[in-house]
Motif scaffolding. Structure first.
Motif, PDB file in Angstrom:
ATOM      1  N   ILE A 173       0.831  -1.205   0.000  1.00 41.42           N
ATOM      2  CA  ILE A 173       0.000   0.000   0.000  1.00 41.42           C
ATOM      3  C   ILE A 173       0.863   1.252   0.000  1.00 41.42           C
ATOM      4  CG2 ILE A 173      -1.604   1.340   1.425  1.00 41.42           C
ATOM      5  CD1 ILE A 173      -2.847  -1.384   2.247  1.00 41.42           C
ATOM      6  N   MET A 174       1.917   1.261   0.788  1.00 41.12           N
ATOM      7  CA  MET A 174       2.752   2.455   0.915  1.00 41.12           C
ATOM      8  C   MET A 174       3.652   2.672  -0.308  1.00 41.12           C
ATOM      9  SD  MET A 174       1.598   3.636   3.648  1.00 41.12           S
ATOM     10  CE  MET A 174       2.662   4.958   4.099  1.00 41.12           C
ATOM     11  N   HIS A 175       4.209   1.602  -0.863  1.00 45.45           N
ATOM     12  CA  HIS A 175       5.194   1.728  -1.947  1.00 45.45           C
ATOM     13  C   HIS A 175       4.632   1.398  -3.329  1.00 45.45           C
ATOM     14  CE1 HIS A 175       8.286   2.362   1.025  1.00 45.45           C
ATOM     15  NE2 HIS A 175       7.940   1.243   1.635  1.00 45.45           N
ATOM     16  N   LYS A 176       3.439   0.829  -3.398  1.00 40.88           N
ATOM     17  CA  LYS A 176       2.726   0.501  -4.639  1.00 40.88           C
ATOM     18  C   LYS A 176       3.340  -0.663  -5.409  1.00 40.88           C
ATOM     19  CE  LYS A 176       0.342   4.256  -3.900  1.00 40.88           C
ATOM     20  NZ  LYS A 176       0.596   4.563  -2.525  1.00 40.88           N
ATOM     21  N   ARG A 177       4.554  -1.075  -5.071  1.00 42.35           N
ATOM     22  CA  ARG A 177       5.209  -2.191  -5.745  1.00 42.35           C
ATOM     23  C   ARG A 177       6.241  -2.779  -4.799  1.00 42.35           C
ATOM     24  NH1 ARG A 177       8.367  -1.214 -11.292  1.00 42.35           N
ATOM     25  NH2 ARG A 177       6.283  -1.284 -12.129  1.00 42.35           N
ATOM     26  N   ASP A 183     -13.663   2.543  -9.967  1.00 38.08           N
ATOM     27  CA  ASP A 183     -14.398   1.973 -11.097  1.00 38.08           C
ATOM     28  C   ASP A 183     -13.956   0.553 -11.443  1.00 38.08           C
ATOM     29  OD1 ASP A 183     -11.909   2.848 -11.837  1.00 38.08           O
ATOM     30  OD2 ASP A 183     -12.509   3.417 -13.865  1.00 38.08           O
ATOM     31  N   ARG A 184     -12.933   0.034 -10.786  1.00 36.33           N
ATOM     32  CA  ARG A 184     -12.419  -1.311 -11.073  1.00 36.33           C
ATOM     33  C   ARG A 184     -13.188  -2.331 -10.242  1.00 36.33           C
ATOM     34  NH1 ARG A 184      -7.816  -3.335 -13.397  1.00 36.33           N
ATOM     35  NH2 ARG A 184      -7.056  -1.236 -13.823  1.00 36.33           N
ATOM     36  N   SER A 185     -13.621  -3.425 -10.860  1.00 36.77           N
ATOM     37  CA  SER A 185     -14.448  -4.407 -10.152  1.00 36.77           C
ATOM     38  C   SER A 185     -13.633  -5.508  -9.475  1.00 36.77           C
ATOM     39  CB  SER A 185     -15.439  -5.046 -11.125  1.00 36.77           C
ATOM     40  OG  SER A 185     -14.732  -5.705 -12.146  1.00 36.77           O
ATOM     41  N   GLY A 186     -12.351  -5.539  -9.682  1.00 39.66           N
ATOM     42  CA  GLY A 186     -11.495  -6.558  -9.066  1.00 39.66           C
ATOM     43  C   GLY A 186     -10.155  -6.570  -9.750  1.00 39.66           C
ATOM     44  N   GLY A 187      -9.269  -7.426  -9.301  1.00 38.79           N
ATOM     45  CA  GLY A 187      -7.954  -7.523  -9.920  1.00 38.79           C
ATOM     46  C   GLY A 187      -7.120  -6.290  -9.672  1.00 38.79           C
ATOM     47  N   TYR A 188      -6.928  -5.953  -8.410  1.00 41.40           N
ATOM     48  CA  TYR A 188      -6.232  -4.720  -8.058  1.00 41.40           C
ATOM     49  C   TYR A 188      -4.717  -4.871  -8.085  1.00 41.40           C
ATOM     50  CZ  TYR A 188     -10.909  -4.120  -6.207  1.00 41.40           C
ATOM     51  OH  TYR A 188     -12.270  -4.077  -6.069  1.00 41.40           O
ATOM     52  N   THR A 189      -4.219  -6.100  -8.132  1.00 44.83           N
ATOM     53  CA  THR A 189      -2.776  -6.330  -8.119  1.00 44.83           C
ATOM     54  C   THR A 189      -2.348  -7.073  -9.374  1.00 44.83           C
ATOM     55  OG1 THR A 189      -3.046  -8.385  -6.877  1.00 44.83           O
ATOM     56  CG2 THR A 189      -2.648  -6.387  -5.603  1.00 44.83           C
ATOM     57  N   PHE A 206       7.683  -9.229  -9.018  1.00 43.19           N
ATOM     58  CA  PHE A 206       7.138  -7.984  -8.503  1.00 43.19           C
ATOM     59  C   PHE A 206       5.647  -8.199  -8.295  1.00 43.19           C
ATOM     60  CE2 PHE A 206      10.591  -5.816 -10.941  1.00 43.19           C
ATOM     61  CZ  PHE A 206      11.163  -5.169  -9.868  1.00 43.19           C
ATOM     62  N   ILE A 207       5.111  -7.621  -7.240  1.00 43.98           N
ATOM     63  CA  ILE A 207       3.656  -7.515  -7.115  1.00 43.98           C
ATOM     64  C   ILE A 207       3.377  -6.032  -6.974  1.00 43.98           C
ATOM     65  CG2 ILE A 207       3.701  -8.007  -4.645  1.00 43.98           C
ATOM     66  CD1 ILE A 207       0.869  -9.217  -5.037  1.00 43.98           C
ATOM     67  N   GLU A 208       2.459  -5.524  -7.781  1.00 42.47           N
ATOM     68  CA  GLU A 208       2.204  -4.090  -7.804  1.00 42.47           C
ATOM     69  C   GLU A 208       0.709  -3.831  -7.897  1.00 42.47           C
ATOM     70  OE1 GLU A 208       4.128  -2.523 -11.231  1.00 42.47           O
ATOM     71  OE2 GLU A 208       2.815  -3.555 -12.619  1.00 42.47           O
ATOM     72  N   LEU A 209       0.329  -2.632  -7.508  1.00 41.98           N
ATOM     73  CA  LEU A 209      -1.053  -2.189  -7.688  1.00 41.98           C
ATOM     74  C   LEU A 209      -1.219  -1.789  -9.147  1.00 41.98           C
ATOM     75  CD1 LEU A 209      -1.542  -0.074  -4.461  1.00 41.98           C
ATOM     76  CD2 LEU A 209      -2.350  -2.377  -4.906  1.00 41.98           C
TER      77      LEU A 209
END
Length: 155
Positions: free
Chosen positions: A29-33, A89-95, A112-115
């Protein structure tokens, strides 16, 4: 047989696994990736996406539920104020998980896992830093060589 084994235990007891996933979610959440192993990233996605989904509806109850998992005020503020607006507006799949190869020490698969909504901003920042790099040793020689050529052309 693997009857009723629905998630990866990551070779940890429950309290250790919960702490690991909460800390990784706060970092995401803090670093986005974040950069981690593939198994941890897949476990993190299952843990973090329902919490991110709760942030869409900013109520006191949702804040308390997410805080009970994360225990970090700054991450909660970031999630409910900034990230919730981008994912409204996104229904899912945030990462998104991007595989990067194998780690040298133990050959673990890394990634990597990112938003998802923040990946374009990361790419733009990377391009800006690449453009600023100059080769200082070549600049003086090239500039000195071009100056006499311009003087001859002017005459």
């Amino acid at each position: 047989m693997r009857h009723n084994k629905k998630f990866n235990h990551l070779s940890r007891k429950k309290a250790h696994r919960d702490s690991l996933l909460a800390n990784m979610t706060i970092s995401l959440i803090m670093h986005k990736r974040i950069f981690t192993t593939l198994a941890k990233a897949k476990a993190l996605r299952v843990y973090a996406e329902p919490l991110i989904n709760r942030a869409k509806n900013d109520t006191m109850n949702n804040r308390r539920v997410v805080f009970s998992y994360l225990q970090n005020k700054e991450a909660i503020k970031e999630l409910f104020n900034e990230i919730a607006q981008k994912i409204a507006d996104r229904s899912g799949g945030y990462t998104r998980i991007l595989k990067t190869g194998h780690r040298l020490g133990d050959n673990a698969k890394t990634c990597f896992i990112e938003l998802v909504d923040y990946s374009e901003a990361m790419l733009k920042d990377a391009k800006k830093t690449e453009a600023k790099k100059t080769r200082r040793s070549r600049g003086k020689k090239v500039a000195a060589a071009e100056a006499p050529a311009e003087e001859k052309a002017a005459e």
